[in-house]
Write an enzyme that holds these catalytic residues in place. Structure first.
Site, PDB file in Angstrom:
ATOM      1  N   ASP A 186       0.823  -1.208   0.000  1.00 46.34           N
ATOM      2  CA  ASP A 186       0.000   0.000   0.000  1.00 46.34           C
ATOM      3  C   ASP A 186       0.861   1.264   0.000  1.00 46.34           C
ATOM      4  OD1 ASP A 186      -2.030  -1.829   0.285  1.00 46.34           O
ATOM      5  OD2 ASP A 186      -2.951  -0.834   2.013  1.00 46.34           O
ATOM      6  N   HIS A 194      -6.055   2.998  -4.132  1.00 48.36           N
ATOM      7  CA  HIS A 194      -5.937   3.249  -2.688  1.00 48.36           C
ATOM      8  C   HIS A 194      -6.297   4.714  -2.411  1.00 48.36           C
ATOM      9  CE1 HIS A 194      -4.837   2.214   1.331  1.00 48.36           C
ATOM     10  NE2 HIS A 194      -3.663   2.824   1.363  1.00 48.36           N
ATOM     11  N   HIS A 245      -5.238   9.597   0.032  1.00 43.92           N
ATOM     12  CA  HIS A 245      -4.971   8.879   1.275  1.00 43.92           C
ATOM     13  C   HIS A 245      -5.317   9.760   2.480  1.00 43.92           C
ATOM     14  CE1 HIS A 245      -2.914   6.146   4.110  1.00 43.92           C
ATOM     15  NE2 HIS A 245      -3.043   5.266   3.158  1.00 43.92           N
ATOM     16  N   HIS A 285       3.777  -2.225   3.105  1.00 43.70           N
ATOM     17  CA  HIS A 285       3.799  -0.873   2.522  1.00 43.70           C
ATOM     18  C   HIS A 285       5.098  -0.670   1.743  1.00 43.70           C
ATOM     19  CE1 HIS A 285       0.791  -0.504   5.703  1.00 43.70           C
ATOM     20  NE2 HIS A 285       0.274   0.486   4.985  1.00 43.70           N
TER      21      HIS A 285
HETATM   22 ZN   LIG Z   1      -2.593   3.264   3.067  1.00 42.04          ZN
END
Ligand SMILES: [Zn+2]
Length: 287
Positions: free
Chosen positions: A91, A142, A146, A237
């Protein structure tokens, strides 16, 4: 005789479920506040009752908003199909320094992964997203920015976060994404209908490495290797404020050990372009 031309079907569709879901959520938010009237006339037992209602409802709301596998506010999938399959998901990228290093590593290990990219970062580094797609990885949405308070977004902004994220992926690699994951996995009462409109499936996870909180590579490895089972979706991540050296340092060992145990790495969903499936979703053999 008066006849009722009543179309029950129109009251049982997904829109009705969405509306009921939203109404229930907002009623739930109201409950603790309304319960304050129970404080009058004041007594300690009434205070205890209100505190209990507040606590219970708050816990329920937190579960609905934060738990990665809660199905209350948005239908979601947290596993992949196929015996012995696991999916690595990354991510928050693309990151100009760390994502290319990760792509080198994945290419060396011949592993395909799923990247949940942040739209505005994908617009800043479209060549990295293009490379990931070209090398057989899956690119997913995503959100655009964010936004950390995602669960409190107003409807227009929520829709924009989803649609701009999708458009950014399409600009970068030429396909509209099929998968979506919100920041920190936060839910929103309107997420379900908006994702349906955008043709997106919400994909959660089963293993959270908490690599955002620890830079200890042994801890990261242990969190994966001690609990991994068939079908797991692993959350990692490729962009962190302090860098992703710990993850990059330990990932080769984790990949090797999972392979030794017989696991196979698959994408979290199909690589689709305009509705046509290019590659199967689950247990895709590594070429
Ligand atoms: Zn995230």
């Amino acid at each position: 005789m008066l006849r009722w031309h009543f179309n029950f079907r129109s009251f049982s569709g997904p829109e009705t479920t969405d509306m009921a879901r939203s109404v229930m959520f907002f009623l739930l938010v109201l409950v603790p506040n309304v319960s304050l009237v129970l404080l009058f006339p004041f007594s300690l037992s009434r205070l205890a009752l209100v505190a209990a209602i507040y606590g219970a409802v708050t816990l329920l709301i937190l579960y609905m908003l934060f738990h990665p596998r809660s199905q209350w506010l948005v239908t979601n999938r947290s596993r992949v199909d196929g015996a012995g399959c696991v999916a690595l998901t990354f991510d928050d990228g693309p990151d100009p320094v760390y994502t290319p290093k990760l792509l080198d590593l994945l290419r060396e290990k011949n592993v395909k992964a799923t990247f949940f990219v942040v739209g505005k970062r994908a617009d800043q580094h479209p060549e990295i997203v293009r490379r990931a797609w070209a090398e057989g990885h899956l690119i997913a949405n995503h959100t655009w920015s964010h936004y950390s308070l995602f669960c409190f977004l107003m409807p227009r902004r929520l829709r924009a976060e989803i649609e701009l994220g999708t458009e950014s992926v399409r600009r970068s690699c030429g396909v509209r994404p099929r998968l979506f994951r919100s920041p920190v996995g936060l839910r929103h009462p309107l997420l379900e209908p908006y994702l349906r409109d955008a043709g997106l499936e919400y994909v959660s996870w089963t293993i959270r490495t908490r690599d955002t909180l620890t830079a200890n590579s042994s801890v990261l490895a242990r969190r994966i290797l001690n609990q991994v089972t068939s079908g797991d979706i692993i959350l990692l991540h490729d962009r962190l404020p302090r860098g992703t050296d710990a993850m990059l340092g330990v990932l080769p060992r984790v990949i090797d050990e999972l392979r030794e145990r017989g696991f196979e790495f698959v994408l979290a969903g199909p690589r689709e372009d305009g509705g046509g499936t290019l590659e199967p979703a689950a247990c895709e053999p590594v070429p």
